[in-house]
Design a protein around this motif. Structure first.
Motif, mmCIF file in Angstrom:
data_model
loop_
_atom_site.group_PDB
_atom_site.id
_atom_site.type_symbol
_atom_site.label_atom_id
_atom_site.label_comp_id
_atom_site.label_asym_id
_atom_site.label_seq_id
_atom_site.Cartn_x
_atom_site.Cartn_y
_atom_site.Cartn_z
ATOM 1 N N GLY A 1 54.314 32.924 61.512
ATOM 2 C CA GLY A 1 55.073 31.859 62.156
ATOM 3 C C GLY A 1 54.378 30.524 62.254
ATOM 4 N N GLY A 2 53.455 30.234 61.338
ATOM 5 C CA GLY A 2 52.758 28.949 61.394
ATOM 6 C C GLY A 2 51.657 28.915 62.433
ATOM 7 N N GLY A 3 51.245 30.086 62.913
ATOM 8 C CA GLY A 3 50.183 30.150 63.919
ATOM 9 C C GLY A 3 50.647 30.858 65.179
ATOM 10 N N GLY A 4 51.515 31.804 65.053
ATOM 11 C CA GLY A 4 52.069 32.565 66.178
ATOM 12 C C GLY A 4 53.572 32.585 66.045
ATOM 13 N N PRO A 5 54.248 33.695 66.357
ATOM 14 C CA PRO A 5 53.811 34.723 67.285
ATOM 15 C C PRO A 5 52.846 35.734 66.689
ATOM 16 N N GLY A 6 52.167 36.418 67.584
ATOM 17 C CA GLY A 6 51.334 37.536 67.196
ATOM 18 C C GLY A 6 51.485 38.634 68.224
ATOM 19 N N ALA B 1 60.822 30.092 55.371
ATOM 20 C CA ALA B 1 59.998 28.897 55.154
ATOM 21 C C ALA B 1 59.235 28.527 56.419
ATOM 22 N N TRP B 2 59.791 28.889 57.583
ATOM 23 C CA TRP B 2 59.127 28.612 58.849
ATOM 24 C C TRP B 2 58.379 29.830 59.383
ATOM 25 N N TYR B 3 58.975 31.023 59.279
ATOM 26 C CA TYR B 3 58.313 32.134 59.960
ATOM 27 C C TYR B 3 57.217 32.791 59.130
ATOM 28 N N THR B 4 57.108 32.497 57.829
ATOM 29 C CA THR B 4 56.028 33.109 57.042
ATOM 30 C C THR B 4 54.842 32.189 56.818
ATOM 31 N N ALA B 5 54.866 31.006 57.418
ATOM 32 C CA ALA B 5 53.746 30.074 57.236
ATOM 33 C C ALA B 5 52.528 30.536 58.034
ATOM 34 N N TYR B 6 51.362 30.031 57.629
ATOM 35 C CA TYR B 6 50.112 30.375 58.310
ATOM 36 C C TYR B 6 49.699 29.213 59.220
ATOM 37 N N THR B 7 48.705 29.466 60.055
ATOM 38 C CA THR B 7 48.122 28.428 60.895
ATOM 39 C C THR B 7 47.725 27.231 60.029
ATOM 40 N N CYS C 1 42.755 31.503 70.533
ATOM 41 C CA CYS C 1 42.916 30.608 69.393
ATOM 42 C C CYS C 1 44.311 30.776 68.796
ATOM 43 N N THR C 2 45.061 31.742 69.329
ATOM 44 C CA THR C 2 46.427 31.942 68.871
ATOM 45 C C THR C 2 47.363 31.074 69.688
ATOM 46 N N ALA C 3 48.315 30.449 69.012
ATOM 47 C CA ALA C 3 49.363 29.699 69.678
ATOM 48 C C ALA C 3 50.682 30.447 69.473
ATOM 49 N N GLN C 4 51.776 29.844 69.893
ATOM 50 C CA GLN C 4 53.112 30.366 69.611
ATOM 51 C C GLN C 4 53.832 29.287 68.813
ATOM 52 N N ALA C 5 53.324 29.024 67.604
ATOM 53 C CA ALA C 5 53.772 27.874 66.836
ATOM 54 C C ALA C 5 55.270 27.921 66.523
ATOM 55 N N LEU C 6 55.763 29.058 66.046
ATOM 56 C CA LEU C 6 57.171 29.143 65.674
ATOM 57 C C LEU C 6 58.065 28.851 66.871
ATOM 58 N N LEU C 7 57.697 29.372 68.033
ATOM 59 C CA LEU C 7 58.500 29.160 69.233
ATOM 60 C C LEU C 7 58.368 27.733 69.740
#
Length: 959
Positions: free
Chosen positions: A715-720, A107-113, A333-339
């Motif tokens: 991950g909601g906008g990162g990692p990538g 639910a958290w790691y498959t989300a998009y930005t 434009c990439t963040a590390q949202a999940l982290l």
């Protein structure tokens, strides 16, 4: 009685688990598309001239069980020692409730930005908590929602200072006490921009000669000092001050804001994020309010929805790179949202008292360690410190380092005569005793120093009094939740339920490739053998990582047709930058450093021109032909015009319009003819794997979005991860690293970027095999053509090949609806939320359209549900066109509908069922967005980027 053997292969991961449509469903879909076989469709879609001659082959695909067994054998080759190396990386404890409910939760790691805020309220709140945490700890008004790593954040801070400073200088001062990787990445970034980097001790700073300066706090060797006077001198000379600060130390130390800093950067890794051999970790950046519009990255803001209720969204979106292109502040434009979410939850979990207690614990242990070393006669520096010591050992350096390893501890080698030691929250008494033993103090007893520091923290701390913190932090009620696990578990669950991720529905985003992130691929990521290694351990302790990375690189070379791979870039945008930097260094090596022109089609990703700008090049746009292809005549004319200075062209293949262009080889040939290099953006590799290779059609370098084609979750906008593949002539110019090979400067903090998520892509390749990867590509193309065929007539499909085919994505034109009934692409996107879908990519590459990419992972039923939703939306628009429904009060304009709409007063000219339960929605498991349509204009006018007061939450509950 004899039985008939089944032909079902239960352990065929590729065809039974990863690829969505079954063989019978594919047969039905092919009939709709108009082909007898999948191969016939591919032959009509992918030009024969670029097809690979030999199939991908690295042996049989493995079952899930065999894959885990194999990966376990490789992981066991990594040696897990206690690493006290420091240098910005520390042991940390991920609270199990966060590990299970965030890091290991799809639910958290498959989300998009969170570009669609109505279905992203949960992760937006978590990221707002992160921003509030950073703003509080650093004492600065505005924080962004994370950057890639501390070193790239430091480089971003330098260029931000250059933009915002009123100084005419071109010199940036770097504190010699900064972490070496920070200094190296700053130097890499500065060189092509013509910025002069001056490295020295803080007291050597001449503030009148620089536009900005960065200081490490605490320093890499442990020093803690107040930079207030230096910062005042910088301000007197119109220069800006950057402080790279450890957030845990800020629980005890004076904040950068209190010292007058303009910008603060750092890493939140030690807030519950495993070291992972270097990443991924969320870097932070905060700044004074006056500079917020110069800040790179994303910022979460607070607005309201159409009912006037609080709603979160991405604020200041005009900085997004696809809008600003070469005028962008950065390509990052990439963040590390999940982290960042993990770090914010760590702060929620511990609260200010817990964070302070951990910081005090770490400092107490460090004081005790220092006392023991001093009792052994060693000279310990500095005299005041937080968690890091530097010990002068002379010729004993090698002996002590080896002795420490034999005790199960890694220390840091500094020069030829010193050793660095950094403690962390995982440091145990026996660890301190092991360090003493390595220094010859095997008879020292940890308990013998206990009475001096345990009873009263203030009796024996070694922090400078001038730097002690006297201001509060984490004061918002969200950081004062009941600490019971039941409460925090429910909080994380509530946030997750507000979001729409891949575990609930298809996310058909064009160019973003939201495909299956299989559970089997995620399992090894949190194994200690991958999660707990410091990035700078001796290489013989990371042999498992080396074997995995080497094997993955070999497979990626076979997939792409390139000769070498660098895994260092830790995002797609970072990969673009690294690829262009590689080309730049290649030209310089040939005495052609004057080449500075980059040809980029107008349809290219916005990060492309931003990346070109970051290496100091000038962007020359190339027109698109009427069918969406590159205008070959315009391309040739501009290549000839700029022949002497042509550095590169940047193209995407298949094109950003979702078509395999027949002229790609000619574009590459023209570029080479005029001395340039060809950069092929790897964003659309999901349409090429096993069918065509960028290195064969003329590409010299490409980045690969492992978070797209190779299954690392978004991950909601990162990692990538954005590793680059290059032809042999460019291999010597790939990014190096000061901890390994400093010949070429690094682009990221760690030698392999974010290696702890590479097991995902490696497992994917092992599970699929070459044949499985090829089949996945074919089915991705089938799914896209199936959608295009079924929607054709209701909508126009904008671009197709000469054979009428699309590649792995298609562009649905919704612009006619704006003309016929005032229904915008936004209205269509928000109505899809009512159907339980994340909208496709909006208004890119063509404004007012939707770019749809189903990927190979979606089964036919889910694709049909999406198609049915789109067809019903067209019928709702038709009802407006025919005057059956009011043009302003209709399901499209009022979308998305919430539970409050359902149970509230209803004065709409359509039924509650029509509004809330359209054809695509599940009646039992319907996704309900938590807010109505978000008012972006209100948020722009009333910018709030930290947690709102708790009274807002109380109002929600009372409603």
């Amino acid at each position: 009685m004899a039985f008939k053997p089944t032909d079902y292969m239960a352990y065929d991961f590729a065809n039974r688990r990863h690829i969505g449509p079954s063989p019978s469903e594919m047969s039905d879909m092919l009939k709709t598309v108009g082909f007898d076989s999948l191969d016939a469709l591919i032959d009509a879609t992918v030009p024969s001239s670029i097809r690979i001659k030999e199939p991908l082959d690295w042996g049989d695909a493995l079952s899930e069980r065999d894959t885990l067994h194999h990966m376990r054998q490789i992981a066991d080759k990594n040696k897990i020692l206690t690493s006290l190396i420091g240098q910005g990386y520390h042991g940390t404890t991920t609270p199990p409730v966060i590990l299970r409910n965030i890091l290991e939760n799809p639910a958290w790691y498959t989300a998009y930005t969170p570009y669609q805020p109505e279905i992203s309220q949960g992760r937006l709140e978590a990221l707002l908590n992160y921003q509030t945490m950073i703003s509080d700890l650093t004492g600065l008004e505005i924080a962004n929602a994370s950057l890639l790593d501390e070193s790239t954040a430091a480089a971003e801070a330098m260029t931000m200072a250059k933009r915002a400073s009123k100084s005419k200088s071109n010199i940036f001062f770097v504190d010699a006490n900064c972490h070496p990787q920070n200094i190296a990445v700053i130097q890499t970034r500065a060189e092509p921009l013509g910025i002069e980097v001056q490295i020295g001790q803080p007291d050597e700073l001449d503030a009148s000669t620089v536009f900005g300066a960065i200081f490490q706090y605490p320093g890499t060797y442990g020093h803690v000092r107040d930079f207030s006077d230096l910062i005042s001198r910088l301000h007197e000379n119109k220069a800006l001050a950057v402080v790279a600060a450890d957030p845990l130390a800020l629980a005890l130390l004076k904040s950068p804001g209190e010292m007058g800093a303009d910008i603060a950067i750092g890493s939140t890794q030690r807030f519950g994020v495993p070291m992972g051999y270097g990443g991924p970790h969320a870097a932070y950046m905060s700044c004074r309010d006056a500079f917020k519009r110069s800040m790179p990255g994303r910022i979460i803001g607070v607005s309201i929805d159409s009912r006037g209720r609080k709603a979160y969204r991405l604020a200041l979106q005009t900085r997004e790179q696809h809008i600003r292109r070469e005028k962008a502040n950065s390509n990052v434009c990439t963040a590390q949202a999940l982290l960042a979410v993990i770090a914010s939850m760590y702060a929620v979990y511990h609260g200010p008292d817990g964070i302070k207690a951990i910081a005090q614990y770490v400092h107490r242990k460090t004081v005790r360690l220092a006392k023991g070393l001093e009792s052994l006669g060693f000279s310990v520096e500095p005299k005041v410190f937080f968690d890091t010591l530097t010990v002068e050992v002379g010729a004993l350096q090698g002996v002590i380092m080896d002795a420490a390893v034999s005790q199960g501890v890694n220390l840091r080698k500094i020069g030829n005569s010193k050793i660095g030691i950094s403690l962390d929250e995982q440091t145990r008494p026996e660890t301190v005793e092991a360090v003493w033993a390595a220094f010859g103090g095997s008879d020292l007893d940890y308990g013998g120093f206990e009475h001096e520091v345990e009873s009263d923290f203030e009796q024996d701390y070694r922090l400078p009094n001038a730097n002690l913190r006297h201001t509060d932090y984490l004061t918002h009620p969200i950081f004062h939740l009941n600490r019971a696990e039941a409460e925090i578990t429910r909080y994380m669950r509530r946030l997750a339920d507000r979001d729409l991720a891949l575990d609930r529905a298809m996310i058909p985003l064009g160019s973003c490739t939201m495909k299956l992130n299989a559970t089997i691929e995620m399992i090894p990521v949190t194994w200690p053998e991958f999660a707990d290694l410091h990035p700078f351990v001796p290489q013989d302790q990371a042999l498992g990582y080396k074997e995995m990375i080497d094997d993955l690189n070999d497979k990626l070379c076979q997939v792409t047709g390139y000769d070498a791979i660098s895994q260092q870039p830790n995002s797609g945008a970072q990969g673009e930058y690294a690829g262009l930097l590689t080309i730049l260094n290649y030209h310089k090596s040939r005495g052609e450093g004057h080449r500075n022109i980059c040809l980029i089609p107008t349809s290219a990703h916005g990060t492309n021109p931003a990346s070109a700008q970051m290496v100091g090049w000038k962007v020359v746009p190339v027109k698109s032909a009427e069918n969406g292809d590159i205008d070959l005549e315009d391309f040739r004319a501009k290549a000839e015009k700029h022949s002497e200075n042509l550095a590169a062209c940047m193209i995407t293949y298949p094109s950003t319009h979702g078509v395999f262009e027949e002229t790609v080889e000619e574009v590459c040939s023209i570029t080479h003819e005029h001395g340039g290099q060809v950069y092929i953006d790897g964003a659309n590799m999901n349409a090429m794997v096993g069918l065509a290779r960028p290195g064969d059609v003329g590409g010299d370098v490409s980045h690969l979005n492992l978070h797209k084609t190779f299954c690392i979750p978004h991950g909601g906008g990162g990692p990538g991860m954005g590793p680059i593949g290059v032809k042999a002539h460019l291999a010597p110019f790939l990014p190096g690293h000061p901890e390994r090979d400093a010949a070429i400067g690094p682009v990221s903090a760690a030698p392999f970027g974010s290696p702890s998520i590479l097991p995902v892509s490696w497992a994917y390749c092992l599970l699929m095999g070459g044949a499985g990867l090829t089949q996945a590509t074919k089915v991705a193309i089938l799914n896209a053509n199936y959608i295009a065929a079924r929607l054709q007539g209701a909508y126009e499909i904008l671009y197709t090949s000469d054979t009428g085919r699309v590649a792995h994505e298609c562009i649905v034109d919704t612009r006619p609806l704006a003309d016929s009934c005032n229904v915008s692409v936004d209205d269509v996107a928000k109505r899809l939320i009512d159907n339980g879908f994340h909208a496709p990519t909006m208004s890119w590459p063509v404004a007012g359209t939707l770019m749809v990419e189903p990927t190979e992972s979606e089964p036919k039923a889910e694709i049909d549900r999406f198609i049915d939703s789109m067809l019903q939306i067209r019928e709702e628009a038709r009802a407006i066109e025919e005057g059956i429904i009011d043009k302003d009060n209709n399901p499209l304009k009022n979308a998305p509908h919430t539970v409050k709409d359902l149970i509230g007063e209803w004065d709409r000219p359509y039924s509650r069922k029509e509004g809330c339960f359209p054809v695509g929605a599940f009646e039992v498991d319907k996704y309900w967005p938590p807010v109505n349509r978000v008012d972006n204009a209100f948020g722009d006018r009333n910018l709030v980027c930290t947690c709102p007061p708790m009274s807002d939450y109380e109002d929600e509950v009372s409603e």
